[in-house]
Design an enzyme around this catalytic site. Structure first.
Site, mmCIF file in Angstrom:
data_model
loop_
_atom_site.group_PDB
_atom_site.id
_atom_site.type_symbol
_atom_site.label_atom_id
_atom_site.label_comp_id
_atom_site.label_asym_id
_atom_site.label_seq_id
_atom_site.Cartn_x
_atom_site.Cartn_y
_atom_site.Cartn_z
ATOM 1 N N ASN A 75 79.953 -117.990 19.227
ATOM 2 C CA ASN A 75 78.497 -118.031 19.275
ATOM 3 C C ASN A 75 78.061 -119.397 19.802
ATOM 4 O O ASN A 75 78.761 -120.391 19.618
ATOM 5 C CB ASN A 75 77.942 -117.839 17.853
ATOM 6 C CG ASN A 75 76.433 -117.910 17.802
ATOM 7 O OD1 ASN A 75 75.729 -117.297 18.609
ATOM 8 N ND2 ASN A 75 75.896 -118.671 16.849
ATOM 9 N N HIS A 127 75.037 -122.174 19.377
ATOM 10 C CA HIS A 127 73.947 -122.517 18.456
ATOM 11 C C HIS A 127 73.194 -123.728 19.013
ATOM 12 O O HIS A 127 73.821 -124.702 19.440
ATOM 13 C CB HIS A 127 74.525 -122.839 17.071
ATOM 14 C CG HIS A 127 73.465 -123.053 16.038
ATOM 15 N ND1 HIS A 127 72.819 -122.003 15.421
ATOM 16 C CD2 HIS A 127 72.917 -124.183 15.542
ATOM 17 C CE1 HIS A 127 71.913 -122.484 14.584
ATOM 18 N NE2 HIS A 127 71.953 -123.806 14.632
ATOM 19 N N ASN A 130 71.841 -117.717 29.160
ATOM 20 C CA ASN A 130 73.266 -118.041 28.950
ATOM 21 C C ASN A 130 74.159 -116.913 29.455
ATOM 22 O O ASN A 130 75.228 -117.171 30.028
ATOM 23 C CB ASN A 130 73.546 -118.328 27.472
ATOM 24 C CG ASN A 130 73.183 -119.742 27.080
ATOM 25 O OD1 ASN A 130 73.883 -120.687 27.440
ATOM 26 N ND2 ASN A 130 72.079 -119.901 26.361
HETATM 27 C C1 GRF Z 1 70.056 -120.394 23.064
HETATM 28 O O1 GRF Z 1 69.378 -121.585 22.873
HETATM 29 C C2 GRF Z 1 71.138 -120.218 22.036
HETATM 30 O O2 GRF Z 1 71.639 -121.413 21.524
HETATM 31 C C3 GRF Z 1 70.446 -119.479 20.932
HETATM 32 O O3 GRF Z 1 69.534 -118.645 21.573
HETATM 33 C C4 GRF Z 1 69.166 -119.174 22.842
HETATM 34 C C5 GRF Z 1 69.359 -118.095 23.843
HETATM 35 O O4 GRF Z 1 68.806 -118.390 25.075
HETATM 36 N N1 GRF Z 1 71.428 -118.825 20.102
HETATM 37 P P1 GRF Z 1 69.040 -117.449 26.327
HETATM 38 O O5 GRF Z 1 68.588 -116.036 25.948
HETATM 39 O O6 GRF Z 1 70.476 -117.490 26.693
HETATM 40 O O7 GRF Z 1 68.165 -118.035 27.380
#
Ligand code: GRF
Length: 187
Positions: free
Chosen positions: A101, A103, A14
């Site tokens: 955040n 989720h 992300n």
């Molecule tokens: C995501 O699924 C987010 O919703 C959760 O942790 C995960 C992080 O994934 N909080 P990444 O490290 O961004 O691949």
């Protein structure tokens, strides 16, 4: 130019999406001023690769006070992108309305303490839910309790596994996270 600080604990896909969107202009007139991790993780390397200042503050009791000192006062948005520590009340109040955040479920369902990563997807399957999704929400001192900014769902299929759910959730996250960031930044 808006200044964004991103907090990570893991792989940081992300974070990568947000980096790409600031570079491409999908998130316009904004830059990631700082990436902070609470443990060694690949997210830190992603920041380095893009010349973004990064910092490791190890998780623990002192985390939030050290973070408060590190995050510049002119920060417009603090983004938790797969970040696993709980921020203290002082930090949440100092940046009230400016912390978001993501989720991996449809809040207010499947949120709160212990609801992270595959625990969330297992709980969704165990509950026999017919849909899941992702939620971007404001961060307050209560875990996963802040106002919802954006949410998107998909149908859970018959043969779903925690891993297949995680994959579907991630692709929804890449879609709604930049939109939510633009929304909070008033774009
Ligand atoms: C995501 O699924 C987010 O919703 C959760 O942790 C995960 C992080 O994934 N909080 P990444 O490290 O961004 O691949």
């Amino acid at each position: 130019m808006k200044n964004i600080v991103v907090l990570v604990s893991g792989s940081g896909t992300n974070l990568q999406r947000i980096i790409d969107c600031t570079e491409s202009g999908e998130i316009p007139d904004a830059k990631i001023a700082l990436v902070v991790a609470d443990r060694e993780c690949f997210g830190l390397q992603r920041a380095e690769k893009h010349g973004i200042p990064s910092h490791l503050i190890r998780k623990g009791k002192e985390f939030s006070s050290k973070l408060t000192q590190l995050v510049p006062a002119d920060t417009d948005l603090v983004v938790l992108a797969g970040f696993l520590s709980i921020l203290n009340t002082d930090f949440c109040e100092k940046f009230s309305g400016k912390i978001i955040n993501i989720h991996p479920a449809l809040l207010p369902k499947f949120g709160g303490k212990g609801m992270w990563g595959n625990h969330v997807h297992e709980a969704v399957l165990n509950a026999g839910e017919t849909e899941s999704g992702a939620t971007v929400h404001l961060v307050t001192a209560g875990i996963d309790e802040g106002d919802i900014i954006l949410q998107k769902s998909f149908a859970v299929s018959e043969d779903e596994t925690p891993e297949s759910l995680a994959e579907k959730v991630h692709s929804i996250e890449y879609e709604i996270f930049p939109k939510a960031i633009n929304k909070v930044l008033g774009r």
